[in-house]
Design a protein around this motif. Structure first.
Motif, short mmCIF file in Angstrom:
data_model
loop_
_atom_site.label_atom_id
_atom_site.label_comp_id
_atom_site.label_asym_id
_atom_site.label_seq_id
_atom_site.Cartn_x
_atom_site.Cartn_y
_atom_site.Cartn_z
N PRO A 107 5.29 4.61 -7.81
CA PRO A 107 4.17 5.32 -8.55
C PRO A 107 2.86 5.97 -7.80
N LEU A 108 2.77 5.18 -6.40
CA LEU A 108 1.82 6.37 -6.22
C LEU A 108 2.95 7.05 -4.42
N VAL A 109 4.22 6.77 -4.14
CA VAL A 109 4.36 7.70 -3.91
C VAL A 109 5.10 8.91 -4.47
N LEU A 110 4.92 8.52 -5.96
CA LEU A 110 5.05 9.78 -6.63
C LEU A 110 3.43 11.18 -6.75
N MET A 140 -0.41 19.54 3.43
CA MET A 140 0.80 18.93 3.15
C MET A 140 2.12 18.53 3.91
N ALA A 141 2.18 18.96 5.08
CA ALA A 141 2.63 17.97 6.50
C ALA A 141 2.10 16.43 6.38
N VAL A 142 1.33 16.65 6.38
CA VAL A 142 0.65 15.34 6.80
C VAL A 142 1.35 14.13 5.58
N ILE A 143 0.79 14.85 4.34
CA ILE A 143 0.93 13.64 3.01
C ILE A 143 2.98 13.81 3.47
N LEU A 149 8.25 8.83 6.54
CA LEU A 149 7.99 7.35 7.74
C LEU A 149 7.72 5.82 6.36
N ASP A 150 7.03 6.21 5.33
CA ASP A 150 7.13 4.99 4.55
C ASP A 150 8.19 4.66 4.22
N ALA A 151 9.39 5.59 3.33
CA ALA A 151 10.28 5.47 3.31
C ALA A 151 11.19 4.97 4.28
N THR A 155 13.12 1.31 3.76
CA THR A 155 15.34 1.65 3.62
C THR A 155 15.87 0.49 5.38
N ILE A 156 14.71 0.30 6.23
CA ILE A 156 15.62 -0.25 7.41
C ILE A 156 14.97 -2.19 7.40
N GLN A 157 13.90 -1.88 6.15
CA GLN A 157 13.96 -3.73 6.40
C GLN A 157 14.71 -3.66 4.94
N GLU A 158 15.12 -3.19 3.97
CA GLU A 158 16.07 -3.73 2.52
C GLU A 158 17.60 -3.87 3.87
N ALA A 159 17.88 -2.88 4.91
CA ALA A 159 18.88 -3.14 4.88
C ALA A 159 19.49 -3.90 5.81
N LYS A 160 18.32 -4.66 6.26
CA LYS A 160 18.42 -5.97 7.53
C LYS A 160 18.50 -6.61 6.47
#
Length: 323
Positions: A107-110, A140-143, A149-151, A155-160
């Motif tokens: 929800p926070l990402v949305l 907009m670019a910063v957000i 970057l969070d995604a 994803t890297i942590q999930e893949a590991k």
């Protein structure tokens, strides 16, 4: 990897309600695998039976095997067909793209994406009206940069984490020696059946959880389960009390644990997902399991979303009335 697996095996036991939820989560993650019903059959067959708290004779009687001669070929085949092959199961693997897209469900990402969209709309309006401002596009670019970057990190942590199950599979032994119909024979670890008499020697790896019936100065390296750097000494005569810790099971040799010294043999009391390593693999296969912090953040995101929508609606109504 051993430290990580050890940490999982030594976690405190969850509350009954939470444990029940976690169990159902694992079943949902694996139930599509046809072999999983056989895993449940073995689990039900051994329900309430703790081999570490029983004598070797009681274990042999429960499982229906003669330690001197072992299972017959027909018995072994029937047990494999009934309880499944001695291997770790897993649910459907997620692709990297699916992992990446799932990071945007929070929800926070949305909320951040909606904020970026609003900034983009205002930036376009200002640009068309000749009032272009670099700050509008910068916000907009910063957000978007923060969100993506969070995604990527998630994803890297999930893949590991998804590779941890593969690491568990590599720890298992490809072959082992069993006694069937009074004769020793070498078979694939996947063919080991509940009740098989497995021969353990220095340098071999236990193919399943085994209740010892004979032991000669036997020591097993259980660092992957208990974190102990010193090999654990094993004893046939030990009979433990209910409620004992995993590290106290001196009469059990656990699956995927190497034999560092001595020799022995014992009865297979758990195969595949019903071994201690299998239980860890089951936790790694859980789907949609969130930590308490993640659950609170998700709840906070929903509350903030509702508040934002309420404020926008209120401002819209005030704007109409003001006009």
């Amino acid at each position: 990897m051993a430290e990580r697996i050890c940490g999982m095996s030594q976690q405190s036991s969850p509350a009954p309600e939470e444990k029940k939820k976690n169990s159902s989560g694992r079943e949902k993650a694996l139930q599509k695998n046809p072999e999983y019903q056989k895993v449940l059959a073995e689990k039900e067959y051994l329900k309430g039976f703790d081999a570490a708290c029983e004598t070797p004779e009681a274990v042999a009687q429960k499982i229906g095997v003669n330690p001197e001669s072992g299972l017959t070929e027909n018995q072994a085949k029937e047990n494999v067909e009934k309880f499944g092959a001695n291997k770790l199961l897993e649910g459907k693997k997620e692709t990297v793209l699916h992992m990446f897209l799932s990071e945007f469900k929070d929800p926070l990402v949305l909320i951040l994406l909606v904020a970026a969209l609003i900034d983009a709309v205002f930036a376009i309006i200002n640009t068309v009206g000749g009032k272009a401002d670099a700050e509008d596009w910068a916000e907009m670019a910063v957000i978007l940069a923060i969100v993506f970057l969070d995604a990527i990190i998630g994803t890297i942590q999930e893949a590991k984490a998804s590779k941890a199950l593969d690491a568990l599979k590599k720890m298992s032994s490809p072959n082992c020696t069993v006694r069937r119909e009074g004769k020793l024979r070498t078979i694939k670890a996947e063919e080991v059946a509940l009740g098989d008499i497995v021969i353990l020697e220095e340098g071999t790896i236990a193919p399943a959880d085994i209740r010892l019936t004979r032991s000669f100065n036997l020591k097993s390296d259980e660092a992957s389960l208990t974190g102990e750097s010193v090999p654990a000494e094993k004893s046939v005569e030990a009979v433990l009390k209910p409620g004992h810790a995993l590290g106290d099971e001196v009469n059990i040799v656990h699956s995927s644990c190497p034999i560092s010294y001595g020799r022995g043999e014992g009865i297979v009391i758990g195969t595949g997902m019903n071994t201690q390593i299998g239980k860890i693999a089951g936790m790694l296969s859980e789907e949609d399991e969130q930590t308490p912090l993640q659950k609170k953040l998700a709840s906070l995101g929903k509350i903030l979303g509702i508040i934002c929508c309420a404020i926008v609606a209120a401002m819209f109504v005030v704007g109409i009335l003001w006009l």
